[in-house]
Enzyme design. Structure first.
Site, PDB file in Angstrom:
ATOM      1  N   TYR A  50      -2.568  46.330   0.004  1.00  0.00           N
ATOM      2  CA  TYR A  50      -3.332  47.525  -0.716  1.00  0.00           C
ATOM      3  C   TYR A  50      -3.869  48.552   0.233  1.00  0.00           C
ATOM      4  O   TYR A  50      -3.809  49.663  -0.369  1.00  0.00           O
ATOM      5  CB  TYR A  50      -4.480  46.407  -1.289  1.00  0.00           C
ATOM      6  CG  TYR A  50      -5.644  47.318  -2.190  1.00  0.00           C
ATOM      7  CD1 TYR A  50      -4.992  47.557  -3.331  1.00  0.00           C
ATOM      8  CD2 TYR A  50      -6.580  47.763  -1.633  1.00  0.00           C
ATOM      9  CE1 TYR A  50      -5.546  48.213  -4.350  1.00  0.00           C
ATOM     10  CE2 TYR A  50      -7.526  48.497  -2.570  1.00  0.00           C
ATOM     11  CZ  TYR A  50      -6.804  48.933  -4.106  1.00  0.00           C
ATOM     12  OH  TYR A  50      -7.875  49.245  -4.958  1.00  0.00           O
TER      13      TYR A  50
ATOM     14  N   SER B 156      -9.118  54.535  -2.710  1.00  0.00           N
ATOM     15  CA  SER B 156      -9.733  53.208  -2.214  1.00  0.00           C
ATOM     16  C   SER B 156     -10.535  53.425  -0.805  1.00  0.00           C
ATOM     17  O   SER B 156      -9.786  54.354   0.083  1.00  0.00           O
ATOM     18  CB  SER B 156      -9.179  51.955  -2.388  1.00  0.00           C
ATOM     19  OG  SER B 156      -9.961  51.179  -1.753  1.00  0.00           O
TER      20      SER B 156
END
Length: 251
Positions: free
Chosen positions: A149, A136
């Site tokens: 995250y 990501s």
């Protein structure tokens, strides 16, 4: 067996990028085995297994059982590819997040990809296959509320490079790093702040003036699995519409 002679396994097959990857890889002629905690919608997969990656990330026995299930669903086909698209995203201020929340996030996003790759390494070597991890933009550029995250995706990037060295020269391991992509996970990350105005603002901060479509990320995954990327390993390809290179002045 059908005419699809090589298998590819895709975790997170019910998610936006996972489902798009399954559909794209089926068009490439692979036998696609999808996994998720819930049943994948539509006909994107040739075979499907409901697997709890949190459990896989907590137990060697669960990882071994999951790998056995995936081999069975490959139906004697060589396992040419393994795509780690599944992710757990828990958003919130650190004062309201627990150690357990971080442990769960790491189990799904880091430990499970490690464990499944380890369990299937012999299969991947035999097929001279390839692994793709979906990281990501949060592995490099993040914002408040995404501590868990971002930490897991940064660790995933390191895992990718380490696996590439461990499995070379037979198996290639790479990652794709999407920026904002039009998925349910993106909308969930914005919570109550999501809406048309937020979508327009998000589009505008990307130099290409839009966010990614899941199929665009899937195209990059398909490339990394293909022979066209035969000299590409230990590499993280950014699919970000230019935002990885863009500074923004305060409004």
């Amino acid at each position: 067996m059908s005419g699809r002679v090589h298998a590819v396994i895709v975790t997170g097959a019910a998610g936006g990028i996972g489902a798009a990857s399954c559909a794209r890889l089926r068009r490439e002629g692979y036998w696609v085995v999808g996994t998720d905690r819930v049943q994948a919608a539509g006909g994107e997969c040739d075979a499907y297994a409901s697997i709890d990656l949190e459990a896989v990330g907590e137990s060697d026995a669960a990882a071994t059982d999951a790998a056995s299930t995936l081999r069975r669903l490959a139906d004697r086909r060589p396992i040419h590819g393994l795509v780690h698209s599944a992710a757990l995203q828990l958003v919130g201020k650190i004062e309201f997040l627990s150690v357990s929340d971080l442990t769960r996030t790491l189990a799904v996003n880091v430990v499970a990809p490690f464990a499944l790759t380890r369990e299937l390494a012999t299969d991947l070597r035999a097929a001279q296959g390839s692994v793709v991890l979906v990281t990501s933009i949060h592995s490099r550029l993040t914002k408040p509320g995404f501590a868990l995250y971002a930490t897991s995706k940064s660790a995933m990037s390191g895992l990718m490079r380490s696996l590439a060295l461990e499995l070379a020269p037979v198996v290639r391991v790479n990652a794709v790093s999407p920026a904002a992509t039009d998925t349910a996970m993106l909308r969930d990350g914005f919570g109550a702040n999501w809406g048309e105005a937020a979508r327009r603002k998000l589009d505008e901060v990307h130099p290409l003036h839009r966010i990614a479509r899941p199929d665009e990320v899937a195209d990059t995954i398909a490339y990394l699995l293909s022979s066209q990327a035969s000299f590409v390993t230990a590499t993280e390809l950014e699919v970000g519409g230019g935002i990885h290179a863009c500074l923004h002045d305060p409004a």
